[in-house]
Scaffold this motif. Structure first.
Motif, PDB file in Angstrom:
ATOM      1  N   VAL A   1       0.857  -1.180   0.000  1.00  0.00           N
ATOM      2  CA  VAL A   1       0.000   0.000   0.000  1.00  0.00           C
ATOM      3  C   VAL A   1       0.897   1.235   0.000  1.00  0.00           C
ATOM      4  O   VAL A   1       1.698   1.415   0.909  1.00  0.00           O
ATOM      5  CB  VAL A   1      -0.924   0.033   1.238  1.00  0.00           C
ATOM      6  CG1 VAL A   1      -1.798   1.277   1.229  1.00  0.00           C
ATOM      7  CG2 VAL A   1      -1.773  -1.222   1.297  1.00  0.00           C
ATOM      8  N   THR A   2       0.759   2.068  -1.004  1.00  0.00           N
ATOM      9  CA  THR A   2       1.638   3.229  -1.148  1.00  0.00           C
ATOM     10  C   THR A   2       1.050   4.448  -0.445  1.00  0.00           C
ATOM     11  O   THR A   2      -0.129   4.458  -0.060  1.00  0.00           O
ATOM     12  CB  THR A   2       1.832   3.565  -2.635  1.00  0.00           C
ATOM     13  OG1 THR A   2       0.564   3.987  -3.188  1.00  0.00           O
ATOM     14  CG2 THR A   2       2.324   2.346  -3.410  1.00  0.00           C
ATOM     15  N   ASP A   3       1.895   5.499  -0.330  1.00  0.00           N
ATOM     16  CA  ASP A   3       1.410   6.750   0.250  1.00  0.00           C
ATOM     17  C   ASP A   3       0.279   7.337  -0.577  1.00  0.00           C
ATOM     18  O   ASP A   3      -0.651   7.941  -0.034  1.00  0.00           O
ATOM     19  CB  ASP A   3       2.559   7.761   0.346  1.00  0.00           C
ATOM     20  CG  ASP A   3       3.560   7.386   1.434  1.00  0.00           C
ATOM     21  OD1 ASP A   3       3.176   6.606   2.328  1.00  0.00           O
ATOM     22  OD2 ASP A   3       4.704   7.863   1.384  1.00  0.00           O
ATOM     23  N   ASP A   5      -1.937   5.656  -2.258  1.00  0.00           N
ATOM     24  CA  ASP A   5      -3.156   4.887  -1.937  1.00  0.00           C
ATOM     25  C   ASP A   5      -3.791   5.394  -0.646  1.00  0.00           C
ATOM     26  O   ASP A   5      -5.019   5.561  -0.557  1.00  0.00           O
ATOM     27  CB  ASP A   5      -2.820   3.400  -1.775  1.00  0.00           C
ATOM     28  CG  ASP A   5      -2.329   2.774  -3.071  1.00  0.00           C
ATOM     29  OD1 ASP A   5      -2.763   3.232  -4.140  1.00  0.00           O
ATOM     30  OD2 ASP A   5      -1.515   1.834  -2.999  1.00  0.00           O
ATOM     31  N   VAL A   6      -2.953   5.620   0.351  1.00  0.00           N
ATOM     32  CA  VAL A   6      -3.453   6.111   1.635  1.00  0.00           C
ATOM     33  C   VAL A   6      -4.118   7.473   1.454  1.00  0.00           C
ATOM     34  O   VAL A   6      -5.199   7.744   2.003  1.00  0.00           O
ATOM     35  CB  VAL A   6      -2.314   6.199   2.673  1.00  0.00           C
ATOM     36  CG1 VAL A   6      -2.804   6.850   3.959  1.00  0.00           C
ATOM     37  CG2 VAL A   6      -1.756   4.810   2.977  1.00  0.00           C
ATOM     38  N   ALA A   7      -3.473   8.358   0.690  1.00  0.00           N
ATOM     39  CA  ALA A   7      -4.024   9.695   0.463  1.00  0.00           C
ATOM     40  C   ALA A   7      -5.346   9.633  -0.290  1.00  0.00           C
ATOM     41  O   ALA A   7      -6.280  10.396   0.003  1.00  0.00           O
ATOM     42  CB  ALA A   7      -3.013  10.551  -0.309  1.00  0.00           C
ATOM     43  N   SER A   8      -5.462   8.725  -1.254  1.00  0.00           N
ATOM     44  CA  SER A   8      -6.686   8.634  -2.049  1.00  0.00           C
ATOM     45  C   SER A   8      -7.863   8.103  -1.237  1.00  0.00           C
ATOM     46  O   SER A   8      -9.020   8.295  -1.618  1.00  0.00           O
ATOM     47  CB  SER A   8      -6.457   7.727  -3.268  1.00  0.00           C
ATOM     48  OG  SER A   8      -6.250   6.387  -2.851  1.00  0.00           O
ATOM     49  N   LEU A   9      -7.584   7.423  -0.129  1.00  0.00           N
ATOM     50  CA  LEU A   9      -8.641   6.883   0.725  1.00  0.00           C
ATOM     51  C   LEU A   9      -8.914   7.778   1.935  1.00  0.00           C
ATOM     52  O   LEU A   9      -9.548   7.344   2.899  1.00  0.00           O
ATOM     53  CB  LEU A   9      -8.256   5.484   1.211  1.00  0.00           C
ATOM     54  CG  LEU A   9      -8.165   4.407   0.121  1.00  0.00           C
ATOM     55  CD1 LEU A   9      -7.590   3.118   0.682  1.00  0.00           C
ATOM     56  CD2 LEU A   9      -9.542   4.144  -0.474  1.00  0.00           C
ATOM     57  N   ALA A  10      -8.455   9.013   1.866  1.00  0.00           N
ATOM     58  CA  ALA A  10      -8.606   9.928   3.008  1.00  0.00           C
ATOM     59  C   ALA A  10     -10.065  10.163   3.360  1.00  0.00           C
ATOM     60  O   ALA A  10     -10.418  10.293   4.542  1.00  0.00           O
ATOM     61  CB  ALA A  10      -7.913  11.258   2.706  1.00  0.00           C
ATOM     62  N   LEU A  11     -10.953  10.211   2.349  1.00  0.00           N
ATOM     63  CA  LEU A  11     -12.367  10.441   2.623  1.00  0.00           C
ATOM     64  C   LEU A  11     -12.940   9.319   3.478  1.00  0.00           C
ATOM     65  O   LEU A  11     -13.685   9.564   4.436  1.00  0.00           O
ATOM     66  CB  LEU A  11     -13.155  10.559   1.315  1.00  0.00           C
ATOM     67  CG  LEU A  11     -14.670  10.717   1.475  1.00  0.00           C
ATOM     68  CD1 LEU A  11     -14.996  12.022   2.205  1.00  0.00           C
ATOM     69  CD2 LEU A  11     -15.378  10.679   0.130  1.00  0.00           C
ATOM     70  N   GLY A 247      -2.312   1.792  10.035  1.00  0.00           N
ATOM     71  CA  GLY A 247      -1.117   0.951   9.932  1.00  0.00           C
ATOM     72  C   GLY A 247      -0.307   1.251   8.687  1.00  0.00           C
ATOM     73  O   GLY A 247       0.933   1.272   8.718  1.00  0.00           O
ATOM     74  N   ALA A 248      -1.003   1.514   7.576  1.00  0.00           N
ATOM     75  CA  ALA A 248      -0.301   1.767   6.317  1.00  0.00           C
ATOM     76  C   ALA A 248       0.442   3.096   6.324  1.00  0.00           C
ATOM     77  O   ALA A 248       1.399   3.284   5.563  1.00  0.00           O
ATOM     78  CB  ALA A 248      -1.301   1.741   5.156  1.00  0.00           C
ATOM     79  N   SER A 249       0.023   4.023   7.178  1.00  0.00           N
ATOM     80  CA  SER A 249       0.666   5.345   7.197  1.00  0.00           C
ATOM     81  C   SER A 249       1.913   5.382   8.074  1.00  0.00           C
ATOM     82  O   SER A 249       2.587   6.410   8.141  1.00  0.00           O
ATOM     83  CB  SER A 249      -0.340   6.393   7.703  1.00  0.00           C
ATOM     84  OG  SER A 249      -0.706   6.124   9.041  1.00  0.00           O
ATOM     85  N   ILE A 250       2.220   4.289   8.757  1.00  0.00           N
ATOM     86  CA  ILE A 250       3.399   4.234   9.623  1.00  0.00           C
ATOM     87  C   ILE A 250       4.648   3.966   8.789  1.00  0.00           C
ATOM     88  O   ILE A 250       4.679   3.032   7.996  1.00  0.00           O
ATOM     89  CB  ILE A 250       3.232   3.141  10.695  1.00  0.00           C
ATOM     90  CG1 ILE A 250       2.098   3.522  11.656  1.00  0.00           C
ATOM     91  CG2 ILE A 250       4.524   2.930  11.474  1.00  0.00           C
ATOM     92  CD1 ILE A 250       1.714   2.417  12.603  1.00  0.00           C
TER      93      ILE A 250
END
Length: 377
Positions: A1-3, A5-11, A247-250
């Motif tokens: 999971v990339t940064d 991906d994490v940003a796109s799921l912020a909503l 977890g993915a943002s760590i």
């Protein structure tokens, strides 16, 4: 999971926080908060003070070798330590509430954790605004205007969030009173709406959504049962995504660089939380269970901490970037260990699963309660 991906799921992450806060607000019943008011206030003051003194004192004690203060004068070091200590106080109400909901916990430890974390969220923001304003003024001599603007923005985030949350809570209560259709989809739509409004108006989403749930439970004339059940029906997939994204943002590579210093900060902070909670609980006569286990709810750190340290990094670029690296690494440890620690504390206190036990408890029949013979309930 990339940064990315994490940003796109912020909503989705924000909608999950809104649902978490709806449930937290509905669990904050005025009667229960009043009953535990003395204990909550005592723990809040004691724990915040001890964490601030312990972390700021550690920074000053390590002044010659601490990355932020090495080579600085004592005035600058005291300012840096104060800002650092004010951020270290923060914990994560969203994580605490998510774990409490997941474990279906209910009782004095749970209500104390909820009350302290929610009030601390507001207190920490105010304290940080004051510290940042003082730091700007003392270091640059011309930061008064900037500090005032920051204070105004903080007050809008707090006061505006409460006002908008109350309005949304009133509208939700109107719907639940007059229409009965699709409450689950309705609540999900409200969560999305709160997320968008908070983003557009620069409000604190957690406080906005929490006020909504609090209004429906305590102020409106509508019973909040349908609202709470609709929130819980939406919760599971969003909670799964919420913790997965956390977890993915760590970033473990950032933790690797400063692990020894970060570990020392984490241990000192945890010890101060433990001691401050015990002292406050004893002074507030909160009971042995609260005194022993409530501290586990104050370890986690997440969004509020990262938001404040980002503001500090922008305000003081000469040492703010190093401060952010340290706090990101601390948050990584607290996000990994905090939820597990809280879950163990709720289980050990006997409050995990208490909501389900209350709902499943049989209601005594009139004959049984009066002592007369009769059929079992």
């Amino acid at each position: 999971v990339t940064d990315a991906d994490v940003a796109s799921l912020a909503l989705i992450d924000q909608v999950a926080i809104a649902l978490i806060a709806f449930s937290a607000g509905a669990e904050l019943k005025i009667r229960e908060v009043k009953e535990a008011g003395r204990a909550i206030a005592s723990i809040l003051v004691s724990e915040m003070a001890l964490v601030f003194v312990a972390i700021a004192g550690l920074v000053l004690l390590l002044k010659p070798i601490f990355p932020l203060t090495a080579g600085q004068g004592w005035t600058e070091a005291i300012i840096i330590a104060s800002v650092f200590g004010s951020i270290a106080i923060a914990n994560s109400p969203s994580v605490a509430v998510a774990v409490i909901n997941d474990t279906r916990a209910k009782g004095p430890v749970t209500s104390t954790i909820l009350g302290v974390t929610v009030l601390k969220d507001v207190a920490v923001i105010v304290l940080f605004a004051i510290m940042l304003s003082l730091a700007r003024t003392m270091l640059s001599g011309d930061g008064g205007g900037l500090g005032l603007a920051l204070a105004e923005r903080m007050w809008w985030e707090i006061g505006g969030s409460i006002m908008v949350g109350a309005i949304i809570g009133w509208l939700v209560s109107l719907y639940l009173d007059r229409w009965k259709a699709e409450p689950i989809l309705f609540v999900l739509g409200v969560a999305v709406l709160v997320t968008i409004i908070a983003d557009r108006l620069h409000l604190e989403i957690l406080l906005t959504a929490l006020t909504t749930g609090f209004f429906v439970e305590n102020i409106s004339e509508v019973k909040a049962d349908r609202f709470v059940k609709a929130v819980e029906a939406n919760a599971m997939p969003f909670y799964a995504l919420f913790f997965s994204l956390a977890g993915a943002s760590i970033h473990l590579d950032e933790l690797r660089q400063v692990w020894a210093l970060v570990l020392l900060l984490v241990v000192v902070r945890a010890a101060a939380i433990w001691l401050g909670t015990r002292v406050g609980a004893r002074a507030g006569q909160a009971g042995p269970a609260v005194e022993k286990y409530a501290w586990t709810g104050f370890v986690s750190q997440a969004g509020v901490t990262l938001g404040m340290v980002t503001i500090a990094a922008e305000a003081f670029p000469e040492w703010g970037a190093e401060m952010k690296t340290l706090f990101v690494a601390m948050v990584a440890i607290h996000e990994l260990g905090g939820p597990v620690l809280l879950q163990k504390g709720l289980v050990a206190s006997g409050e995990a699963g208490a909501r389900d036990r209350v709902q499943a408890a049989p209601v005594p029949s009139v004959q049984a309660s009066s002592g007369s013979p009769g059929p079992a309930p």
